[in-house]
Scaffold this motif. Structure first.
Motif, PDB file in Angstrom:
ATOM      1  N   ALA A   1       0.592  -1.273   0.030  1.00  0.00           N
ATOM      2  CA  ALA A   1      -0.168  -0.278  -0.271  1.00  0.00           C
ATOM      3  C   ALA A   1       0.776   0.832   0.100  1.00  0.00           C
ATOM      4  CB  ALA A   1      -1.230   0.053   1.498  1.00  0.00           C
ATOM      5  N   ALA A   2       1.835   1.249   1.090  1.00  0.00           N
ATOM      6  CA  ALA A   2       2.870   2.344   0.556  1.00  0.00           C
ATOM      7  C   ALA A   2       3.886   3.081  -0.313  1.00  0.00           C
ATOM      8  CB  ALA A   2       3.753   2.194   1.870  1.00  0.00           C
ATOM      9  N   ASP A   3       4.361   1.102  -1.281  1.00  0.00           N
ATOM     10  CA  ASP A   3       4.667   1.393  -2.116  1.00  0.00           C
ATOM     11  C   ASP A   3       3.589   1.926  -3.417  1.00  0.00           C
ATOM     12  OD1 ASP A   3       7.016   0.141  -3.734  1.00  0.00           O
ATOM     13  OD2 ASP A   3       5.302  -0.582  -5.262  1.00  0.00           O
ATOM     14  N   ALA A   4       2.373   1.651  -2.500  1.00  0.00           N
ATOM     15  CA  ALA A   4       1.798   2.015  -4.546  1.00  0.00           C
ATOM     16  C   ALA A   4       1.204   3.221  -3.947  1.00  0.00           C
ATOM     17  CB  ALA A   4       0.890   0.708  -4.542  1.00  0.00           C
ATOM     18  N   ALA A   5       1.564   3.538  -2.851  1.00  0.00           N
ATOM     19  CA  ALA A   5       0.723   5.525  -2.832  1.00  0.00           C
ATOM     20  C   ALA A   5       1.812   6.261  -2.655  1.00  0.00           C
ATOM     21  CB  ALA A   5       0.404   5.585  -1.936  1.00  0.00           C
ATOM     22  N   GLU A   6       3.092   6.111  -3.681  1.00  0.00           N
ATOM     23  CA  GLU A   6       4.307   6.462  -3.719  1.00  0.00           C
ATOM     24  C   GLU A   6       5.425   7.366  -2.505  1.00  0.00           C
ATOM     25  OE1 GLU A   6       5.118   7.965  -7.529  1.00  0.00           O
ATOM     26  OE2 GLU A   6       4.444   6.050  -8.570  1.00  0.00           O
ATOM     27  N   VAL A   7       4.659   6.458  -1.299  1.00  0.00           N
ATOM     28  CA  VAL A   7       5.634   6.663  -0.070  1.00  0.00           C
ATOM     29  C   VAL A   7       7.008   7.389  -0.908  1.00  0.00           C
ATOM     30  CG1 VAL A   7       5.698   6.318   2.662  1.00  0.00           C
ATOM     31  CG2 VAL A   7       3.711   6.202   1.187  1.00  0.00           C
ATOM     32  N   GLY A   8       7.680   8.421   0.189  1.00  0.00           N
ATOM     33  CA  GLY A   8       9.380   8.420   0.050  1.00  0.00           C
ATOM     34  C   GLY A   8       9.271   9.538   1.383  1.00  0.00           C
ATOM     35  N   PRO A   9      10.966   9.767   1.329  1.00  0.00           N
ATOM     36  CA  PRO A   9      11.393  10.746   2.621  1.00  0.00           C
ATOM     37  C   PRO A   9      10.918  12.266   1.950  1.00  0.00           C
ATOM     38  CG  PRO A   9      13.289   8.800   1.244  1.00  0.00           C
ATOM     39  CD  PRO A   9      11.601   8.996   0.982  1.00  0.00           C
TER      40      PRO A   9
ATOM     41  N   VAL B   1      -5.867  11.992  -9.532  1.00  0.00           N
ATOM     42  CA  VAL B   1      -5.155  12.089  -8.159  1.00  0.00           C
ATOM     43  C   VAL B   1      -4.413  10.407  -9.246  1.00  0.00           C
ATOM     44  CG1 VAL B   1      -5.546  10.443  -6.366  1.00  0.00           C
ATOM     45  CG2 VAL B   1      -6.612  12.587  -6.493  1.00  0.00           C
ATOM     46  N   HIS B   2      -3.764   9.401  -9.020  1.00  0.00           N
ATOM     47  CA  HIS B   2      -3.214   8.263  -9.262  1.00  0.00           C
ATOM     48  C   HIS B   2      -3.612   7.689  -7.779  1.00  0.00           C
ATOM     49  CE1 HIS B   2       0.060  11.054 -10.166  1.00  0.00           C
ATOM     50  NE2 HIS B   2       0.336  10.790 -11.677  1.00  0.00           N
ATOM     51  N   LEU B   3      -4.945   6.457  -9.003  1.00  0.00           N
ATOM     52  CA  LEU B   3      -5.027   4.933  -8.030  1.00  0.00           C
ATOM     53  C   LEU B   3      -3.982   4.000  -9.114  1.00  0.00           C
ATOM     54  CD1 LEU B   3      -8.777   5.237  -8.119  1.00  0.00           C
ATOM     55  CD2 LEU B   3      -7.605   6.164  -6.712  1.00  0.00           C
ATOM     56  N   HIS B   4      -3.668   2.912  -7.391  1.00  0.00           N
ATOM     57  CA  HIS B   4      -3.338   1.932  -7.722  1.00  0.00           C
ATOM     58  C   HIS B   4      -2.920   1.432  -6.485  1.00  0.00           C
ATOM     59  CE1 HIS B   4      -0.164  -1.573  -9.536  1.00  0.00           C
ATOM     60  NE2 HIS B   4       0.340  -0.486  -8.340  1.00  0.00           N
ATOM     61  N   GLY B   5      -2.976  -0.136  -6.677  1.00  0.00           N
ATOM     62  CA  GLY B   5      -3.217  -1.012  -5.341  1.00  0.00           C
ATOM     63  C   GLY B   5      -4.117  -2.249  -6.079  1.00  0.00           C
ATOM     64  N   GLY B   6      -4.957  -3.079  -4.763  1.00  0.00           N
ATOM     65  CA  GLY B   6      -4.955  -4.534  -5.384  1.00  0.00           C
ATOM     66  C   GLY B   6      -4.727  -5.280  -4.730  1.00  0.00           C
ATOM     67  N   PRO B   7      -5.072  -6.738  -4.593  1.00  0.00           N
ATOM     68  CA  PRO B   7      -4.296  -7.679  -3.656  1.00  0.00           C
ATOM     69  C   PRO B   7      -2.813  -8.087  -3.502  1.00  0.00           C
ATOM     70  CG  PRO B   7      -4.876  -8.906  -5.215  1.00  0.00           C
ATOM     71  CD  PRO B   7      -5.225  -7.703  -5.767  1.00  0.00           C
ATOM     72  N   ALA B   8      -2.448  -7.257  -2.693  1.00  0.00           N
ATOM     73  CA  ALA B   8      -0.940  -7.457  -2.490  1.00  0.00           C
ATOM     74  C   ALA B   8       0.031  -8.480  -3.218  1.00  0.00           C
ATOM     75  CB  ALA B   8      -0.344  -6.852  -1.321  1.00  0.00           C
ATOM     76  N   PRO B   9       1.398  -7.687  -3.869  1.00  0.00           N
ATOM     77  CA  PRO B   9       1.941  -9.029  -4.243  1.00  0.00           C
ATOM     78  C   PRO B   9       3.063  -9.560  -3.370  1.00  0.00           C
ATOM     79  CG  PRO B   9       2.822  -6.966  -5.212  1.00  0.00           C
ATOM     80  CD  PRO B   9       1.462  -6.855  -4.533  1.00  0.00           C
ATOM     81  N   VAL B  10       2.675  -9.935  -2.112  1.00  0.00           N
ATOM     82  CA  VAL B  10       3.409 -10.182  -0.260  1.00  0.00           C
ATOM     83  C   VAL B  10       4.771 -10.907  -1.019  1.00  0.00           C
ATOM     84  CG1 VAL B  10       3.906 -11.289   1.119  1.00  0.00           C
ATOM     85  CG2 VAL B  10       2.370  -9.671   0.766  1.00  0.00           C
TER      86      VAL B  10
END
Length: 340
Positions: free
Chosen positions: A156-164, A281-290
């Motif tokens: 989820a954090a990766d898809a939301a492009e979380v960063g410093p 707004v960018h949307l990205h998600g779904g079942p996580a590729p754990v």
């Protein structure tokens, strides 16, 4: 062996099931050391898409008992963490990092069910990751979290492009939402806003790295997010619920050009095209590729850099699984760990 079976809304039973065995040369059979109840298990428990009979459980860690002739990356006596989706990890979709949509993918709770004493894991090389050694007992809850909720929060954090330097808002204070807070902290977010009305979950969110708590929901929650972000909205917003209200709260809390990572299992969610078009707004998600993240997450846990196992606040023996479902349904527990 004993395993959990759901027979309909609110009807969770522990029953005798056939012992798993090697069926294909790519299989492994593992002895389950720990499993747990997932927030997504509550959807059928509450009546949404309720099954007539379904094997339950898709989060698991265990010890390899036996492997098929073609398995090379794990061997008997290895302690392993597995993804909640079976994947070969070699198809073009897997190679692109989306193992949860592997062309040979199988959702673990659709055919296998790991709230049990043993499980057969197809495509063991592509699904299971061995730990560096036999873990200390205190690491087992954190390794179990990596099997789904931590990996899902990380995606989820990766898809939301979380960063410093970024501001992150997390919609949902269940286990996945809390793991998203932890992931955002690890990824260097400057401000992490957890949306929660429940004091114990607020406290855990702060332990995982939340800098602010918003108790409001809906339009009031959006207004509070904008107040905390100079009227702009957050750079990254994580939706970890799966309802229409949560999705719209996430979209409306995101600044133009920002990103929403959505991992709540979607139920009757409709997206407004006009708002998305003009909101940028960018949307990205779904079942996580754990499976993509497992090696990194296992190492972080092994080195004791993170402790996601704190998300488990109730441990029960497998025979009392029904109590665990009820506790999570009534929000008396964040996440329940089951010991076979």
């Amino acid at each position: 062996m004993r395993g959990v079976v759901m027979h309909g809304p609110g009807d969770v039973r522990v029953e005798e099931r056939e012992d798993p065995r090697i069926q294909e040369p790519t299989d492994a059979v593992i002895k389950i050391v720990a499993a747990c109840v997932c927030g997504s298990d509550l959807w059928p428990y509450r009546g949404a898409d309720a099954p007539d009979r379904q094997l339950m459980g898709h989060e698991y860690v265990g010890v390899v008992e036996e492997t098929g002739d073609e398995v090379t990356t794990v061997q008997p006596d290895d302690f392993v963490v597995g993804s909640f989706v079976i994947s070969d990890n070699t198809c073009p979709i897997c190679e692109a990092g989306y193992q949860s949509r592997c062309v040979n993918g199988i959702f673990v709770d659709s055919q296998i069910g790991t709230q049990a004493e043993y499980a057969r894991i197809p495509y063991a090389d592509g699904t299971l990751v061995a730990t560096p050694g036999m873990p200390d007992e205190d690491l087992i809850p954190s390794l179990l979290a990596a099997s789904d909720v931590l990996g899902t929060g990380w995606f989820a954090a990766d898809a939301a492009e979380v960063g410093p330097g970024k501001t992150v808002a997390v919609v949902g204070d269940g286990a996945v939402g809390l793991m998203s807070v932890l992931a955002a902290k690890q990824m260097g977010a400057e401000k992490i806003i957890a949306m929660s009305r429940h004091e114990p979950r607020q406290q855990l969110a702060r332990e995982f790295g939340a800098t602010d708590i918003v108790t409001e929901r809906g339009d009031a929650g959006v207004a509070k997010i904008r107040e905390l972000t100079d009227g702009l909205g957050a750079h990254s917003v994580i939706e970890a619920v799966g309802t229409q209200e949560a999705m719209m709260q996430a979209i409306h809390s995101t600044r133009p050009g920002g990103h929403v990572g959505y991992v709540g299992v979607s139920h009757d969610v409709e997206l407004p095209g006009g708002e998305l078009f003009f909101g940028l707004v960018h949307l990205h998600g779904g079942p996580a590729p754990v499976r993509r993240f497992l090696p990194e997450l296992i190492q972080l846990i092994w080195d004791r850099d993170i402790n996601p196992g704190k998300v488990f606040d109730l441990t029960l023996p497998l025979d009392r699984a029904a109590e665990g479902y009820a506790a999570m349904d009534q929000r008396e527990a964040v996440k329940v760990l089951l010991t076979p």
